[in-house]
Design a protein around this motif. Structure first.
Motif, PDB file in Angstrom:
ATOM      1  N   LEU A 146       0.830  -1.205   0.000  1.00 55.96           N
ATOM      2  CA  LEU A 146       0.000   0.000   0.000  1.00 55.96           C
ATOM      3  C   LEU A 146       0.866   1.258   0.000  1.00 55.96           C
ATOM      4  O   LEU A 146       1.904   1.308   0.656  1.00 55.96           O
ATOM      5  N   PHE A 147       0.423   2.281  -0.708  1.00 56.46           N
ATOM      6  CA  PHE A 147       1.166   3.531  -0.877  1.00 56.46           C
ATOM      7  C   PHE A 147       0.802   4.520   0.234  1.00 56.46           C
ATOM      8  O   PHE A 147       0.128   5.524  -0.001  1.00 56.46           O
ATOM      9  N   GLU A 148       1.252   4.252   1.438  1.00 54.93           N
ATOM     10  CA  GLU A 148       0.882   5.078   2.584  1.00 54.93           C
ATOM     11  C   GLU A 148       1.356   6.516   2.468  1.00 54.93           C
ATOM     12  O   GLU A 148       0.661   7.434   2.915  1.00 54.93           O
ATOM     13  N   GLU A 149       2.535   6.729   1.915  1.00 52.71           N
ATOM     14  CA  GLU A 149       3.043   8.098   1.790  1.00 52.71           C
ATOM     15  C   GLU A 149       2.374   8.843   0.639  1.00 52.71           C
ATOM     16  O   GLU A 149       2.175  10.049   0.714  1.00 52.71           O
ATOM     17  N   GLU A 150       2.025   8.140  -0.412  1.00 55.61           N
ATOM     18  CA  GLU A 150       1.437   8.749  -1.599  1.00 55.61           C
ATOM     19  C   GLU A 150      -0.057   9.055  -1.430  1.00 55.61           C
ATOM     20  O   GLU A 150      -0.552  10.028  -1.983  1.00 55.61           O
ATOM     21  N   ALA A 151      -0.761   8.183  -0.728  1.00 54.00           N
ATOM     22  CA  ALA A 151      -2.218   8.302  -0.608  1.00 54.00           C
ATOM     23  C   ALA A 151      -2.663   7.914   0.805  1.00 54.00           C
ATOM     24  O   ALA A 151      -3.388   6.940   0.992  1.00 54.00           O
ATOM     25  N   PRO A 152      -2.244   8.678   1.820  1.00 56.02           N
ATOM     26  CA  PRO A 152      -2.512   8.285   3.208  1.00 56.02           C
ATOM     27  C   PRO A 152      -3.993   8.211   3.573  1.00 56.02           C
ATOM     28  O   PRO A 152      -4.404   7.297   4.297  1.00 56.02           O
ATOM     29  N   ILE A 153      -4.805   9.113   3.066  1.00 55.87           N
ATOM     30  CA  ILE A 153      -6.247   9.093   3.387  1.00 55.87           C
ATOM     31  C   ILE A 153      -6.890   7.859   2.761  1.00 55.87           C
ATOM     32  O   ILE A 153      -7.678   7.158   3.403  1.00 55.87           O
ATOM     33  N   THR A 154      -6.544   7.589   1.519  1.00 58.84           N
ATOM     34  CA  THR A 154      -7.111   6.443   0.800  1.00 58.84           C
ATOM     35  C   THR A 154      -6.679   5.128   1.438  1.00 58.84           C
ATOM     36  O   THR A 154      -7.505   4.229   1.640  1.00 58.84           O
ATOM     37  N   VAL A 155      -5.409   5.012   1.777  1.00 60.12           N
ATOM     38  CA  VAL A 155      -4.907   3.787   2.402  1.00 60.12           C
ATOM     39  C   VAL A 155      -5.567   3.579   3.763  1.00 60.12           C
ATOM     40  O   VAL A 155      -6.024   2.469   4.074  1.00 60.12           O
ATOM     41  N   ASP A 156      -5.665   4.623   4.565  1.00 62.87           N
ATOM     42  CA  ASP A 156      -6.329   4.491   5.872  1.00 62.87           C
ATOM     43  C   ASP A 156      -7.779   4.057   5.705  1.00 62.87           C
ATOM     44  O   ASP A 156      -8.265   3.187   6.433  1.00 62.87           O
ATOM     45  N   ASN A 157      -8.477   4.645   4.737  1.00 58.05           N
ATOM     46  CA  ASN A 157      -9.870   4.290   4.489  1.00 58.05           C
ATOM     47  C   ASN A 157      -9.996   2.827   4.068  1.00 58.05           C
ATOM     48  O   ASN A 157     -10.825   2.078   4.604  1.00 58.05           O
ATOM     49  N   PHE A 158      -9.170   2.403   3.105  1.00 60.19           N
ATOM     50  CA  PHE A 158      -9.199   1.019   2.631  1.00 60.19           C
ATOM     51  C   PHE A 158      -8.906   0.051   3.779  1.00 60.19           C
ATOM     52  O   PHE A 158      -9.604  -0.956   3.946  1.00 60.19           O
ATOM     53  N   CYS A 159      -7.896   0.364   4.575  1.00 66.83           N
ATOM     54  CA  CYS A 159      -7.520  -0.512   5.698  1.00 66.83           C
ATOM     55  C   CYS A 159      -8.630  -0.572   6.744  1.00 66.83           C
ATOM     56  O   CYS A 159      -8.936  -1.652   7.262  1.00 66.83           O
ATOM     57  N   ASP A 160      -9.229   0.577   7.048  1.00 69.60           N
ATOM     58  CA  ASP A 160     -10.336   0.592   8.023  1.00 69.60           C
ATOM     59  C   ASP A 160     -11.495  -0.272   7.535  1.00 69.60           C
ATOM     60  O   ASP A 160     -12.075  -1.050   8.303  1.00 69.60           O
ATOM     61  N   LEU A 161     -11.847  -0.131   6.258  1.00 68.99           N
ATOM     62  CA  LEU A 161     -12.940  -0.941   5.708  1.00 68.99           C
ATOM     63  C   LEU A 161     -12.585  -2.427   5.725  1.00 68.99           C
ATOM     64  O   LEU A 161     -13.412  -3.270   6.093  1.00 68.99           O
ATOM     65  N   ALA A 162     -11.364  -2.752   5.332  1.00 72.53           N
ATOM     66  CA  ALA A 162     -10.936  -4.156   5.318  1.00 72.53           C
ATOM     67  C   ALA A 162     -10.959  -4.737   6.729  1.00 72.53           C
ATOM     68  O   ALA A 162     -11.472  -5.844   6.945  1.00 72.53           O
ATOM     69  N   GLU A 163     -10.414  -3.994   7.689  1.00 67.56           N
ATOM     70  CA  GLU A 163     -10.342  -4.503   9.069  1.00 67.56           C
ATOM     71  C   GLU A 163     -11.715  -4.612   9.719  1.00 67.56           C
ATOM     72  O   GLU A 163     -11.916  -5.429  10.606  1.00 67.56           O
ATOM     73  N   SER A 164     -12.688  -3.829   9.248  1.00 63.17           N
ATOM     74  CA  SER A 164     -14.050  -3.921   9.785  1.00 63.17           C
ATOM     75  C   SER A 164     -14.834  -5.069   9.156  1.00 63.17           C
ATOM     76  O   SER A 164     -15.950  -5.373   9.580  1.00 63.17           O
ATOM     77  N   GLY A 165     -14.269  -5.694   8.099  1.00 68.06           N
ATOM     78  CA  GLY A 165     -14.960  -6.785   7.404  1.00 68.06           C
ATOM     79  C   GLY A 165     -15.859  -6.315   6.275  1.00 68.06           C
ATOM     80  O   GLY A 165     -16.588  -7.120   5.685  1.00 68.06           O
ATOM     81  N   PHE A 166     -15.816  -5.031   5.944  1.00 66.26           N
ATOM     82  CA  PHE A 166     -16.690  -4.475   4.908  1.00 66.26           C
ATOM     83  C   PHE A 166     -16.592  -5.248   3.593  1.00 66.26           C
ATOM     84  O   PHE A 166     -17.609  -5.503   2.940  1.00 66.26           O
ATOM     85  N   TYR A 167     -15.382  -5.607   3.187  1.00 68.71           N
ATOM     86  CA  TYR A 167     -15.178  -6.252   1.888  1.00 68.71           C
ATOM     87  C   TYR A 167     -15.468  -7.758   1.901  1.00 68.71           C
ATOM     88  O   TYR A 167     -15.571  -8.363   0.830  1.00 68.71           O
ATOM     89  N   ASN A 168     -15.598  -8.352   3.065  1.00 62.29           N
ATOM     90  CA  ASN A 168     -15.804  -9.803   3.163  1.00 62.29           C
ATOM     91  C   ASN A 168     -17.064 -10.227   2.413  1.00 62.29           C
ATOM     92  O   ASN A 168     -18.155  -9.733   2.675  1.00 62.29           O
ATOM     93  N   GLY A 169     -16.902 -11.127   1.462  1.00 64.68           N
ATOM     94  CA  GLY A 169     -18.035 -11.661   0.711  1.00 64.68           C
ATOM     95  C   GLY A 169     -18.437 -10.850  -0.505  1.00 64.68           C
ATOM     96  O   GLY A 169     -19.284 -11.301  -1.278  1.00 64.68           O
ATOM     97  N   LEU A 170     -17.872  -9.646  -0.677  1.00 65.63           N
ATOM     98  CA  LEU A 170     -18.229  -8.862  -1.858  1.00 65.63           C
ATOM     99  C   LEU A 170     -17.628  -9.498  -3.111  1.00 65.63           C
ATOM    100  O   LEU A 170     -16.662 -10.238  -3.049  1.00 65.63           O
ATOM    101  N   ARG A 171     -18.223  -9.164  -4.232  1.00 64.23           N
ATOM    102  CA  ARG A 171     -17.803  -9.761  -5.497  1.00 64.23           C
ATOM    103  C   ARG A 171     -17.179  -8.713  -6.423  1.00 64.23           C
ATOM    104  O   ARG A 171     -17.467  -7.526  -6.302  1.00 64.23           O
ATOM    105  N   PHE A 172     -16.348  -9.200  -7.324  1.00 66.71           N
ATOM    106  CA  PHE A 172     -15.877  -8.357  -8.413  1.00 66.71           C
ATOM    107  C   PHE A 172     -17.058  -8.247  -9.369  1.00 66.71           C
ATOM    108  O   PHE A 172     -17.480  -9.237  -9.949  1.00 66.71           O
TER     109      PHE A 172
END
Length: 150
Positions: A17-43
């Motif tokens: 993850l590009f923490e220095e390049e996109a810190p807000i986006t990376v934090d958001n993605f990580c928060d969603l992932a750690e909360s289980g938001f993406y679990n079971g979603l489909r492409f």
């Protein structure tokens, strides 16, 4: 530094993850992932040789996390190429939870200066990336911390 282990029904992808390049986006993605938001979603979208897209709670491209974050495009790693994770939005500063992964280097440069690049799949996982199609499932995403100097 953080990386995302994206476990799908086709196998696992590890993205630095590009923490220095996109810190807000990376934090958001990580928060969603750690909360289980993406679990079971489909492409829900697959454009051959261009991208796969996921992160919509309705699995059709119409939903998000219920809030928006800023589009971040300053920095050196804001060029789309094979394996790039990029936040998808309708207009600038309407990023939420949907993301795409570029499938090749060709045809993806039109995304440059439009979408925030926030990670890159490790080349060792490109074989799994090539298998992803519409309907494939994200089983879960684990966020791991690592030392870049190792």
């Amino acid at each position: 530094m953080r990386q995302a282990k994206i476990k799908t029904n086709q196998g696992s992808l590890t993205a630095v993850l590009f923490e220095e390049e996109a810190p807000i986006t990376v934090d958001n993605f990580c928060d969603l992932a750690e909360s289980g938001f993406y679990n079971g979603l489909r492409f829900f979208k697959h454009i051959p040789d261009i991208l796969v897209q996921a992160g919509c709670p309705f699995n059709n491209g119409t939903g998000g996390a219920g809030y928006f974050i800023k589009t971040e495009m300053a920095g050196l790693q804001q060029e789309h190429k094979k394996g790039t994770l990029s936040m998808v939005h309708g207009t600038h500063h309407s990023n939420s939870s949907q993301f795409m992964i570029c499938l090749d280097d060709a045809f993806v440069h039109s995304f440059d200066s439009n979408y925030t690049c926030f990670g890159l799949v490790k080349p060792s996982d490109f074989e799994v990336l090539r298998k992803l199609r519409k309907g494939d499932q994200i089983e879960h995403i684990d966020i791991e911390y690592f030392n870049a100097n190792q």
